[in-house]
Write an enzyme that holds these catalytic residues in place. Structure first.
Site, PDB file in Angstrom:
ATOM      1  N   GLU A   1       0.831  -1.201   0.000  1.00 25.43           N
ATOM      2  CA  GLU A   1       0.000   0.000   0.000  1.00 25.43           C
ATOM      3  C   GLU A   1       0.867   1.254   0.000  1.00 25.43           C
ATOM      4  O   GLU A   1       1.820   1.354   0.788  1.00 25.43           O
ATOM      5  CB  GLU A   1      -0.921   0.023   1.229  1.00 25.43           C
ATOM      6  CG  GLU A   1      -1.947   1.132   1.139  1.00 25.43           C
ATOM      7  CD  GLU A   1      -2.875   1.185   2.350  1.00 25.43           C
ATOM      8  OE1 GLU A   1      -4.040   1.545   2.190  1.00 25.43           O
ATOM      9  OE2 GLU A   1      -2.428   0.873   3.463  1.00 25.43           O
TER      10      GLU A   1
ATOM     11  N   GLY B   1       3.324   1.832  11.107  1.00 29.87           N
ATOM     12  CA  GLY B   1       3.006   1.105  12.333  1.00 29.87           C
ATOM     13  C   GLY B   1       2.563  -0.315  12.070  1.00 29.87           C
ATOM     14  O   GLY B   1       2.928  -1.245  12.780  1.00 29.87           O
ATOM     15  N   ALA B   2       1.756  -0.493  11.022  1.00 36.37           N
ATOM     16  CA  ALA B   2       1.237  -1.810  10.671  1.00 36.37           C
ATOM     17  C   ALA B   2       0.545  -1.701   9.321  1.00 36.37           C
ATOM     18  O   ALA B   2       0.332  -0.611   8.794  1.00 36.37           O
ATOM     19  CB  ALA B   2       0.263  -2.325  11.731  1.00 36.37           C
ATOM     20  N   MET B   3       0.181  -2.877   8.752  1.00 36.37           N
ATOM     21  CA  MET B   3      -0.482  -2.913   7.451  1.00 36.37           C
ATOM     22  C   MET B   3      -1.520  -4.022   7.436  1.00 36.37           C
ATOM     23  O   MET B   3      -1.259  -5.135   7.898  1.00 36.37           O
ATOM     24  CB  MET B   3       0.563  -3.130   6.344  1.00 36.37           C
ATOM     25  CG  MET B   3      -0.019  -3.292   4.960  1.00 36.37           C
ATOM     26  SD  MET B   3      -0.996  -1.837   4.469  1.00 36.37           S
ATOM     27  CE  MET B   3      -2.110  -2.583   3.295  1.00 36.37           C
TER      28      MET B   3
ATOM     29  N   ASN C   1      -2.950  -6.102   5.314  1.00 38.63           N
ATOM     30  CA  ASN C   1      -3.066  -7.166   4.311  1.00 38.63           C
ATOM     31  C   ASN C   1      -4.063  -8.215   4.773  1.00 38.63           C
ATOM     32  O   ASN C   1      -3.996  -8.692   5.904  1.00 38.63           O
ATOM     33  CB  ASN C   1      -1.712  -7.834   4.075  1.00 38.63           C
ATOM     34  CG  ASN C   1      -0.569  -6.860   4.034  1.00 38.63           C
ATOM     35  OD1 ASN C   1      -0.512  -6.001   3.183  1.00 38.63           O
ATOM     36  ND2 ASN C   1       0.353  -6.989   4.975  1.00 38.63           N
TER      37      ASN C   1
ATOM     38  N   HIS D   1      -7.064  -1.468  15.039  1.00 38.72           N
ATOM     39  CA  HIS D   1      -7.081  -0.712  13.780  1.00 38.72           C
ATOM     40  C   HIS D   1      -6.981  -1.650  12.579  1.00 38.72           C
ATOM     41  O   HIS D   1      -7.801  -1.592  11.646  1.00 38.72           O
ATOM     42  CB  HIS D   1      -5.912   0.277  13.788  1.00 38.72           C
ATOM     43  CG  HIS D   1      -5.817   1.146  12.576  1.00 38.72           C
ATOM     44  ND1 HIS D   1      -6.130   2.481  12.597  1.00 38.72           N
ATOM     45  CD2 HIS D   1      -5.434   0.893  11.302  1.00 38.72           C
ATOM     46  CE1 HIS D   1      -5.943   3.002  11.400  1.00 38.72           C
ATOM     47  NE2 HIS D   1      -5.517   2.049  10.590  1.00 38.72           N
ATOM     48  N   GLU D   2      -5.986  -2.531  12.598  1.00 40.58           N
ATOM     49  CA  GLU D   2      -5.754  -3.400  11.438  1.00 40.58           C
ATOM     50  C   GLU D   2      -6.864  -4.421  11.255  1.00 40.58           C
ATOM     51  O   GLU D   2      -7.229  -4.754  10.120  1.00 40.58           O
ATOM     52  CB  GLU D   2      -4.395  -4.099  11.557  1.00 40.58           C
ATOM     53  CG  GLU D   2      -3.205  -3.163  11.715  1.00 40.58           C
ATOM     54  CD  GLU D   2      -3.165  -2.036  10.697  1.00 40.58           C
ATOM     55  OE1 GLU D   2      -3.611  -2.240   9.546  1.00 40.58           O
ATOM     56  OE2 GLU D   2      -2.706  -0.934  11.042  1.00 40.58           O
TER      57      GLU D   2
ATOM     58  N   HIS E   1      -9.864  -2.978   9.581  1.00 44.72           N
ATOM     59  CA  HIS E   1      -9.659  -2.893   8.127  1.00 44.72           C
ATOM     60  C   HIS E   1     -10.103  -4.157   7.395  1.00 44.72           C
ATOM     61  O   HIS E   1     -10.403  -4.103   6.201  1.00 44.72           O
ATOM     62  CB  HIS E   1      -8.175  -2.680   7.827  1.00 44.72           C
ATOM     63  CG  HIS E   1      -7.747  -1.252   7.790  1.00 44.72           C
ATOM     64  ND1 HIS E   1      -8.427  -0.280   7.098  1.00 44.72           N
ATOM     65  CD2 HIS E   1      -6.671  -0.622   8.345  1.00 44.72           C
ATOM     66  CE1 HIS E   1      -7.795   0.886   7.233  1.00 44.72           C
ATOM     67  NE2 HIS E   1      -6.738   0.701   7.985  1.00 44.72           N
TER      68      HIS E   1
ATOM     69  N   GLU F   1      -8.953   4.696   6.361  1.00 46.17           N
ATOM     70  CA  GLU F   1      -8.120   5.025   7.515  1.00 46.17           C
ATOM     71  C   GLU F   1      -8.866   5.796   8.601  1.00 46.17           C
ATOM     72  O   GLU F   1      -8.622   5.580   9.786  1.00 46.17           O
ATOM     73  CB  GLU F   1      -6.876   5.808   7.062  1.00 46.17           C
ATOM     74  CG  GLU F   1      -5.989   5.036   6.089  1.00 46.17           C
ATOM     75  CD  GLU F   1      -5.486   3.719   6.666  1.00 46.17           C
ATOM     76  OE1 GLU F   1      -5.610   3.479   7.877  1.00 46.17           O
ATOM     77  OE2 GLU F   1      -4.947   2.907   5.883  1.00 46.17           O
TER      78      GLU F   1
END
Length: 844
Positions: A184, A318-320, A322, A354-355, A358, A377
């Site tokens: 991303e 911080g993080a993603m 996927n 948060h992740e 998503h 976001e």
């Protein structure tokens, strides 16, 4: 152009006979070889067929079959991808994304896996748009499906984007290598040729080849592992759900994991470097609990059979999120009870929240284009608070929401801010969209909307939105329609909470006896920049309201005030109650001035009650006791006291530091005050050197972050310069932590100019490491200039930005930095003498 294309077709019309592959499946591992000595199609007469940044919409990817073979010794990878495509216009060209890949072969096959040409197809490159064009001498017909097969290779990327290498050191000093991805927003094209835009959703079947001492992970579970040769295995993963390319992920590493299962049977695993395995247990508890919460909150089952969370040693953000394989910076996933503070614990919990949010809001339903990244976001940032409040109420996460909204207001009060939904076309502009406006302002606007509509209405609208657009893409308008109960005629027939299409345009939402046009209201918050200041005055039985654009840099008495106010108007949802009624009243302010009738008997009116803790330093204990709020307060108060050289605080911290040193690291400091203790200890040579040694050997990223902060607080400029050089080198201090280190040094009065000079000197290297437009570059630009407050310093910043004009012109961050310095200059000019006079009076 038409005549040129006809000429090319006539030249190759004699070479259209294909060959039949021997494989009967719909997956081509390696297409049949072309006859030896057969000439390739010439590219001399071909020009790149597409001039736009975005890909043509008439070729749709349906399914990717991706094979990757990373070599962790040579730090390179080879691969092939077979993409099933749906052609919707007659064309001779397939245009897709590729960046930094060496394309060794390209061919197109029909639905029967028959080659359209026996010759190697020409591949044209357009590096400025990160695109390749593949020419087919036979027309691809509208309404037909084809297979595009490409073989490619590249080096594992340096940095933090694409398919990149990462390393970690064991406690014995051995360096081990892994390969991981971060796509991303626009970096999937660095790992394999693809249609790298969020609206091109497809299924992905991934195969990864690895040596036996490693494991491989991807979005889906491994369904089969086969031996390719004696020292090479191939993991075959289950086909994915439909998703955007930026959510594809794979990791090849030697990590260990812990595993649990959710109430609905989803397998959750936390992966980390083997020696940090014991720090994964808290994250497992959180992830299982969060997935259970979200399945209930969204009323939609998590659609994958597993969710892996993995701590990557080198990670820029911080993080993603996927899908099915969320990746994290180690400080965002690992929790060590001996060295992690309660704030560290809250951070890990919020990032996981948060992740995992998503997985629904972003992955299941994705914004159509990056101009609406706030739909991803802003919502995930807001769900941090909702999810943690529901699952870990003792962490008091709601206290962070106020901080988030103040951060948004601070940013939005500058004229250089932008609307939540803003145009973004090229990769640099797209990266810049991942900022305070998308995350923090987006979250706070959703908070405002939720409390105006009520929790029940808000949640029901969110569920409607997610159900309607599952595995699809959406715009702002789709969210407003879902929240406002509007829908299509088909939805109206089948659903019970809908208006008819004729009603929808005029009756967006019926609330408290008023018709609310939700789209008109929310457009004022998402399509214009800035934030309103509402002034309330009491006049008899009425409250008089006035709204103005809130600006930090300009006062009403300034000549430019009226110009900067012109054209700005918000539809402001207000809630209030009086002492004569416990009812929460709602009012929508849609004009510059307004009034509310509250009645003569009301003696007070309360949209906020703000509580400010005023702690007394000597009441604090140097321990980890108390509630989360008390512990976080302790951290802030004692840090401030020692920073201001309060003698009792410094004495106590120094004693703790001495005890810690003498214990040779066996004594565990109270985590809430460890950073303060380290900072006091770092002020002499021996303490500083001891901390640097501990930093090098520590296996706790939480402890290392506290130590780095302490090292950067030194008043010795030579030590600060040395730290910055270590960060640039990237061995002792990882490159991922360099931007944080620069900001730490910049906040130190002794290091402010050091940091600025360091950035100017190493600008090209920093851009190469972090990429233009990234949040790291943005933070470096804004953070190192934020304390400048003189006209001379403003000129200095302007001069540097002028020297990098080509890059600076692409960055909104440079204008934000200049606005910040200008704001500081004006504040000093207006207030310094008043402040100096007041201080002198207090000293007498």
């Amino acid at each position: 152009m038409v005549s040129a294309r006809l000429l090319v077709l006539s030249l190759f019309s004699a070479s259209l006979v294909g060959s039949q592959p021997t494989e009967s499946s719909q997956q081509v591992s390696s297409p049949p070889a072309h006859p030896a000595g057969e000439p390739s199609l010439s590219i001399d007469n071909l020009s790149f067929p597409w001039s736009r940044l975005r890909l043509p919409k008439y070729i749709i990817p349906l399914h990717y079959h991706l094979l990757l073979h990373p070599n962790l010794t040579s730090l390179s990878f080879t691969g092939s991808v077979q993409i099933q495509i749906d052609v919707q216009n007659n064309t001779n060209w397939v245009v897709l994304h590729s960046k930094g890949l060496q394309i060794s072969k390209a061919t197109i096959l029909d639905q029967n896996l028959t080659h359209l040409s026996e010759q190697v197809l020409p591949v044209l490159h357009n590096p400025s748009h990160e695109q390749i064009g593949i020419f087919s001498p036979r027309v691809l017909s509208s309404g037909q499906k084809y297979f595009l097969y490409i073989e490619f290779g590249a080096e594992l990327a340096e940095g933090f984007y694409g398919f990149y290498k990462s390393t970690y050191r064991t406690s014995t000093g051995e360096t081990r290598t892994l390969a991981s991805t971060h796509f991303e927003p626009t970096s999937a094209r660095m790992a394999f040729p693809c249609f790298d835009e969020p609206s091109f959703k497809a299924n992905f079947s991934v195969r990864i080849r690895r040596r036996p001492e490693y494991i491989s992970l991807s979005n889906m579970p491994v369904i089969k592992t086969v031996e390719v040769s004696g020292d090479l295995l191939e993991d075959q993963f289950a086909p994915s759900v439909q998703m955007s390319t930026y959510l594809v992920a794979f990791v090849i590493c030697d990590f260990k994991s812990v595993t649990g299962t959710t109430s609905s049977g989803v397998q959750v695993s936390i992966y980390a470097a083997p020696e940090k395995w014991q720090q994964t247990h808290y994250a497992l508890e959180v992830a299982v609990k969060m997935l259970d919460f979200y399945e209930e909150f969204f009323n939609i089952r998590y659609p994958l059979p597993k969710q892996d969370l993995i701590a990557i040693p080198d990670f820029q953000s911080g993080a993603m999120e996927n899908w099915g394989l969320t990746t994290y910076r180690e400080t965002s996933l690992l929790y060590d009870p001996l060295t992690s503070s309660v704030s560290d614990k809250l951070w890990v919990t919020m990032v996981i929240g948060h992740e995992l949010a998503h997985q629904w809001f972003g992955n299941l339903v994705t914004m159509e284009w990056w101009n609406d990244i706030w739909l991803n976001e802003g919502f995930a940032r807001y769900m941090e608070y909702i999810s943690v409040e529901a699952t870990y109420p003792d962490l008091k996460v709601e206290e962070y929401l106020l901080h988030t909204c103040f951060a948004a207001v601070g940013h939005d009060s500058l004229n250089s801010s932008r609307p939540i939904s803003s145009p973004a076309e090229n990769p640099t502009q797209i990266k810049e969209m991942f900022d305070t406006v998308s995350y923090d302002k987006g979250a706070c606007v959703l908070h405002m909307l939720r409390h105006f509509l009520t929790d029940e209405v808000f949640q029901r609208g969110i569920v409607r939105y997610l159900r309607k657009y599952s595995y699809k893409n959406a715009h702002n308008q789709d969210l407003w329609d879902s929240l406002a109960n509007t829908c299509s005629e088909e939805d109206f027939i089948s659903g019970k909470h809908c208006y008819s299409s004729s009603q929808a345009s005029k009756n967006a939402y019926l609330f408290a006896g008023e018709h609310l046009n939700l789209t008109a209201m929310m457009n004022t918050w998402t399509l214009q920049k800035g934030i309103p200041l509402v002034t309330v005055t009491r006049k008899g039985a009425r409250l008089l309201l006035r709204q103005d654009r809130f600006l930090k840099t300009v006062l009403p008495s300034d000549p430019q005030w009226s110009t900067l106010q012109k054209g700005f108007l918000w539809h402001i949802p207000l809630t209030y109650k009086t002492d004569s009624s416990s009812t929460i009243h709602r009012h929508l302010m849609t004009s510059p001035t307004d009034s509310i009738h509250i009645g003569e008997e009301a003696s007070w009116v309360k949209a906020y009650i703000l509580r400010f803790f005023r702690a007394i330093i000597d009441q604090q204990t140097w321990s980890d006791s108390g509630t989360v709020s008390e512990r976080r307060l302790r951290t802030e108060v004692l840090s401030l006291a020692c920073h201001l050289d309060d003698p009792p605080c410094v004495k106590r911290a120094r004693q703790h530091f001495t005890d810690w040193l003498q214990s040779n690291g066996t004594l565990n400091l109270p985590t809430d005050v460890a950073e303060t203790v380290y900072s006091v200890g770092a002020q002499d040579d021996h303490g500083w050197a001891s901390l640097l040694h501990t930093y090098k050997i520590s296996l706790s990223e939480a402890q290392k972050h506290k130590i780095l902060y302490a090292l950067a607080s030194s008043k010795d400029t030579s030590k600060l310069e040395g730290l910055l050089e270590l960060g640039l080198e990237g061995k002792v201090i990882r490159s991922q932590d360099l931007s944080t280190l620069i900001l730490m040094v910049a906040r130190n009065p002794k290091g402010h100019y050091l940091a600025w000079d360091f950035v100017k000197k190493n600008w090209d290297t920093l851009v190469q490491k972090f990429q233009l437009g990234s949040f790291c570059i943005r933070n470096i630009i804004i953070g190192t200039t934020s304390q400048f407050s003189s006209p001379e310093e403003l000129t200095e910043v302007q001069s540097f930005f002028e020297s990098i004009k080509e890059q600076a012109s692409q960055l909104r961050a440079t204008q934000i930095a200049l606005d910040n310095v200008l704001k500081n200059v004006r504040w000093v000019q207006r207030n310094l003498e008043t402040l100096r006079k007041w201080l002198n009076e207090q000293m007498q």
